[in-house]
Design a protein around this motif. Structure first.
Motif, PDB file in Angstrom:
ATOM      1  N   PRO A 207      -7.061 -10.851  17.917  1.00  0.00           N
ATOM      2  CA  PRO A 207      -6.510 -10.273  16.685  1.00  0.00           C
ATOM      3  C   PRO A 207      -6.144 -11.297  15.624  1.00  0.00           C
ATOM      4  O   PRO A 207      -6.070 -10.959  14.439  1.00  0.00           O
ATOM      5  CB  PRO A 207      -5.278  -9.505  17.176  1.00  0.00           C
ATOM      6  N   TRP A 208      -5.933 -12.572  16.015  1.00  0.00           N
ATOM      7  CA  TRP A 208      -5.469 -13.567  15.044  1.00  0.00           C
ATOM      8  C   TRP A 208      -6.400 -14.773  14.939  1.00  0.00           C
ATOM      9  O   TRP A 208      -6.073 -15.744  14.225  1.00  0.00           O
ATOM     10  CB  TRP A 208      -4.053 -14.055  15.418  1.00  0.00           C
ATOM     11  N   ALA A 209      -7.538 -14.714  15.602  1.00  0.00           N
ATOM     12  CA  ALA A 209      -8.486 -15.833  15.535  1.00  0.00           C
ATOM     13  C   ALA A 209      -9.900 -15.298  15.721  1.00  0.00           C
ATOM     14  O   ALA A 209     -10.109 -14.284  16.406  1.00  0.00           O
ATOM     15  CB  ALA A 209      -8.174 -16.878  16.607  1.00  0.00           C
ATOM     16  N   ASP A 210     -10.871 -15.942  15.110  1.00  0.00           N
ATOM     17  CA  ASP A 210     -12.257 -15.487  15.185  1.00  0.00           C
ATOM     18  C   ASP A 210     -12.928 -15.994  16.461  1.00  0.00           C
ATOM     19  O   ASP A 210     -13.880 -16.795  16.436  1.00  0.00           O
ATOM     20  CB  ASP A 210     -13.028 -15.950  13.946  1.00  0.00           C
ATOM     21  N   VAL A 211     -12.413 -15.530  17.605  1.00  0.00           N
ATOM     22  CA  VAL A 211     -12.973 -15.855  18.908  1.00  0.00           C
ATOM     23  C   VAL A 211     -13.087 -14.572  19.718  1.00  0.00           C
ATOM     24  O   VAL A 211     -12.419 -13.575  19.418  1.00  0.00           O
ATOM     25  CB  VAL A 211     -12.119 -16.903  19.662  1.00  0.00           C
ATOM     26  N   MET A 212     -13.947 -14.585  20.745  1.00  0.00           N
ATOM     27  CA  MET A 212     -14.240 -13.360  21.497  1.00  0.00           C
ATOM     28  C   MET A 212     -14.052 -13.576  22.989  1.00  0.00           C
ATOM     29  O   MET A 212     -14.064 -14.700  23.487  1.00  0.00           O
ATOM     30  CB  MET A 212     -15.680 -12.912  21.238  1.00  0.00           C
ATOM     31  N   LEU A 213     -13.919 -12.443  23.683  1.00  0.00           N
ATOM     32  CA  LEU A 213     -13.776 -12.435  25.139  1.00  0.00           C
ATOM     33  C   LEU A 213     -14.579 -11.259  25.677  1.00  0.00           C
ATOM     34  O   LEU A 213     -14.454 -10.139  25.166  1.00  0.00           O
ATOM     35  CB  LEU A 213     -12.294 -12.260  25.506  1.00  0.00           C
ATOM     36  N   PRO A 214     -15.424 -11.459  26.690  1.00  0.00           N
ATOM     37  CA  PRO A 214     -16.187 -10.319  27.212  1.00  0.00           C
ATOM     38  C   PRO A 214     -15.280  -9.322  27.916  1.00  0.00           C
ATOM     39  O   PRO A 214     -14.320  -9.697  28.588  1.00  0.00           O
ATOM     40  CB  PRO A 214     -17.168 -10.962  28.197  1.00  0.00           C
ATOM     41  N   GLU A 215     -15.579  -8.041  27.734  1.00  0.00           N
ATOM     42  CA  GLU A 215     -14.837  -6.964  28.385  1.00  0.00           C
ATOM     43  C   GLU A 215     -15.597  -6.508  29.631  1.00  0.00           C
ATOM     44  O   GLU A 215     -16.832  -6.519  29.658  1.00  0.00           O
ATOM     45  CB  GLU A 215     -14.688  -5.766  27.443  1.00  0.00           C
ATOM     46  N   PRO A 216     -14.862  -6.075  30.669  1.00  0.00           N
ATOM     47  CA  PRO A 216     -15.553  -5.556  31.858  1.00  0.00           C
ATOM     48  C   PRO A 216     -16.210  -4.216  31.565  1.00  0.00           C
ATOM     49  O   PRO A 216     -15.702  -3.416  30.769  1.00  0.00           O
ATOM     50  CB  PRO A 216     -14.425  -5.397  32.878  1.00  0.00           C
ATOM     51  N   GLY A 217     -17.337  -3.958  32.190  1.00  0.00           N
ATOM     52  CA  GLY A 217     -18.029  -2.673  32.040  1.00  0.00           C
ATOM     53  C   GLY A 217     -17.999  -1.919  33.346  1.00  0.00           C
ATOM     54  O   GLY A 217     -18.928  -2.017  34.161  1.00  0.00           O
ATOM     55  N   GLU A 218     -16.952  -1.168  33.573  1.00  0.00           N
ATOM     56  CA  GLU A 218     -16.744  -0.513  34.863  1.00  0.00           C
ATOM     57  C   GLU A 218     -17.481   0.827  34.948  1.00  0.00           C
ATOM     58  O   GLU A 218     -17.643   1.533  33.955  1.00  0.00           O
ATOM     59  CB  GLU A 218     -15.248  -0.274  35.103  1.00  0.00           C
ATOM     60  N   ASP A 219     -17.912   1.162  36.171  1.00  0.00           N
ATOM     61  CA  ASP A 219     -18.361   2.518  36.468  1.00  0.00           C
ATOM     62  C   ASP A 219     -17.112   3.360  36.678  1.00  0.00           C
ATOM     63  O   ASP A 219     -16.266   3.030  37.511  1.00  0.00           O
ATOM     64  CB  ASP A 219     -19.242   2.527  37.716  1.00  0.00           C
ATOM     65  N   LEU A 220     -16.991   4.460  35.957  1.00  0.00           N
ATOM     66  CA  LEU A 220     -15.738   5.198  35.924  1.00  0.00           C
ATOM     67  C   LEU A 220     -15.570   6.206  37.053  1.00  0.00           C
ATOM     68  O   LEU A 220     -14.522   6.845  37.161  1.00  0.00           O
ATOM     69  CB  LEU A 220     -15.612   5.921  34.575  1.00  0.00           C
ATOM     70  N   GLY A 221     -16.583   6.385  37.892  1.00  0.00           N
ATOM     71  CA  GLY A 221     -16.455   7.288  39.026  1.00  0.00           C
ATOM     72  C   GLY A 221     -16.179   8.719  38.600  1.00  0.00           C
ATOM     73  O   GLY A 221     -16.903   9.281  37.775  1.00  0.00           O
TER      74      GLY A 221
END
Length: 458
Positions: A207-221
């Motif tokens: 939110p305060w810097a132009d950097v990224m982090l990958p999000e998990p892609g879960e199977d929601l069952g």
């Protein structure tokens, strides 16, 4: 004389590109793709990406989150149309042991069943569905928070129950029913429960810097019917057109219209929004839009259709937060509708004249209110006030010579002609309201009678 209206004007295309470019830049998302459908045809697609030369196209998959709920609702409505359930049925009738009381299928569809919004911890969108193998794990110890039918309270768990209902009644998995009953008939070949390349990766942007982090892609069952799907702008444009026009291979137009009808009042203070049966409804700039928004960690999605304009838009992005794709999609609809309004179909006379029906046209009076009766196609009629405000409605002709109201105050009500012994029309009876050819004429069939003194001055 006819002309093609498939291509948009260059000025309109530039306005659309400017809107999504602004959304991508100001929203700080890795990529954003948008598309516009008009009268069943995709007329524009565009994208912006943080990687030069690698912009997504209309065939790139993104996760669509809660837009999945509309697909689930379509499957439920198919069961209803086949007579396998009734929307007024309590869920327990078809799926016993859930512990949600007498909540009905309709209430689950429109989020008025009073269920909790989310599952018990941990946060279901960022954890595998295997942590919640049973419905009891999804619902928790306190699944119901409000009296059923009293208020709109958005519930992800309610759509898990609807997915399990589909499986119980249909006898196949939710995924199988989805594939055979919606995706294949509508040609949505790039929509499914798992990503298939090319697809976007989900990212969180600091939110305060132009950097990224990958999000998990879960199977929601079990939660899949609430938000599992991946799709593309091309597929979702086809789905948006289906929500406008129906498709007899999936749902007829009458049922789609039913889904688009407000089923619960809006939340206090939000009189520009509402919810139908699996569809969100909003008013933007005097225009009614139907569709749904969606989000899951790493992804945002929005789909809106203006049925009156025949224009829909889809916007997909791969960030946890940022621009609101629903707002951007609404803007895309507005840009096209305002710049290039729909060209009306040519007026054409009816193919045949029904003399008996023609005889009924013209002015009728409900008390002293003046109405005009006009003829529509297929022997339908329309009743409209001639001055000021009033209860206008269209009516569908029935085989027994009556008509059934289609909208407004008279929706579902019966209109019939009451005739005298000589066969002439005495009056119209509309849900017990009497419409006569003259206002309070002596001898007319006016409930309560007419004063014998007749009309008089002061």
């Amino acid at each position: 004389m006819t002309s093609s209206i498939e291509a948009l004007l260059p000025s309109t295309e530039r306005a659309l590109l400017h809107r999504i470019a602004t959304a991508q830049a100001e929203g700080r998302v890795p990529s954003l793709v948008g598309a516009v459908v008009r009268d069943g045809r995709v007329v524009w697609t565009g994208s912006r990406s943080c990687v030069d030369g690698h912009g997504p196209d209309a065939d790139t998959q993104y996760r669509i989150g809660s837009i999945t709920k509309t697909f689930t609702a379509v499957l439920v409505m198919r069961l209803r149309d086949e007579g396998l359930l009734d929307l007024g049925d309590p869920l327990e009738k078809h799926l016993p042991g859930t512990g949600v009381g007498e909540a009905t299928i309709a209430q689950l569809l429109c989020h008025s069943a009073g269920l909790a919004a989310e599952t018990p911890a941990p946060w279901w969108e960022r954890t595998p569905g295997s942590l919640r193998p049973e419905l009891a794990d999804v619902l928790g110890e306190r699944p119901v928070l409000h009296p059923a039918g009293r208020r709109h309270h958005y519930s992800n768990t309610g759509y898990t129950l609807l997915g399990s209902l589909i499986e119980a009644v249909r006898g196949v998995s939710w995924q199988e029913a989805l594939r055979t009953e919606i995706l294949e008939p509508l040609g949505l070949h790039r929509t499914g429960t798992q990503p298939v390349a090319p697809h976007a990766g989900g990212w969180a942007v600091h939110p305060w810097a132009d950097v990224m982090l990958p999000e998990p892609g879960e199977d929601l069952g079990l939660m899949a019917p609430a938000g599992q799907l991946w799709s593309t702008t091309a597929d979702l444009c086809r789905f948006a057109s289906f929500l406008a026009d129906g498709d007899e291979r999936v749902l007829g137009l009458g049922t789609v219209r039913e889904m688009r009808t407000p089923a619960v009042p809006p939340e206090e203070g939000d009189w520009n929004g509402g919810y139908g049966l699996g569809l969100q409804l909003v008013r933007r700039g005097g225009r009614t839009l139907v569709g749904h928004s969606g989000s899951l960690p790493g992804f945002l999605a929005g789909l809106w259709m203006s049925v009156k304009d025949g224009i829909g838009a889809v916007v997909l992005a791969n960030a946890t937060s940022g621009p609101m794709p629903g707002a951007v999609a609404a803007d895309l609809v507005r840009i096209v509708a305002d710049a290039e309004p729909r060209i009306p179909e040519p007026w054409r006379p009816l193919p045949e004249v029904d003399a008996a029906l023609l005889e009924l046209t013209g002015p009728w009076y409900w008390g002293t209110y003046a109405y005009g009766l006009g003829v529509l196609a297929d022997r339908g009629v329309e009743l409209r006030p001639l001055r000021g405000q009033g209860r206008a409605a269209r009516f569908r002709a029935e085989a027994d010579g009556t008509w059934t109201g289609l909208d407004g105050y008279y929706a579902g009500e019966t209109l019939r002609v009451v005739r005298r012994a000589d066969g002439s029309a005495s009056h119209l009876d509309l849900g017990s309201f009497v419409f006569t050819r003259e206002p309070y004429e002596q001898g007319d069939a006016v409930p309560g009678g007419v004063d014998e003194g007749g009309w008089r001055g002061l």
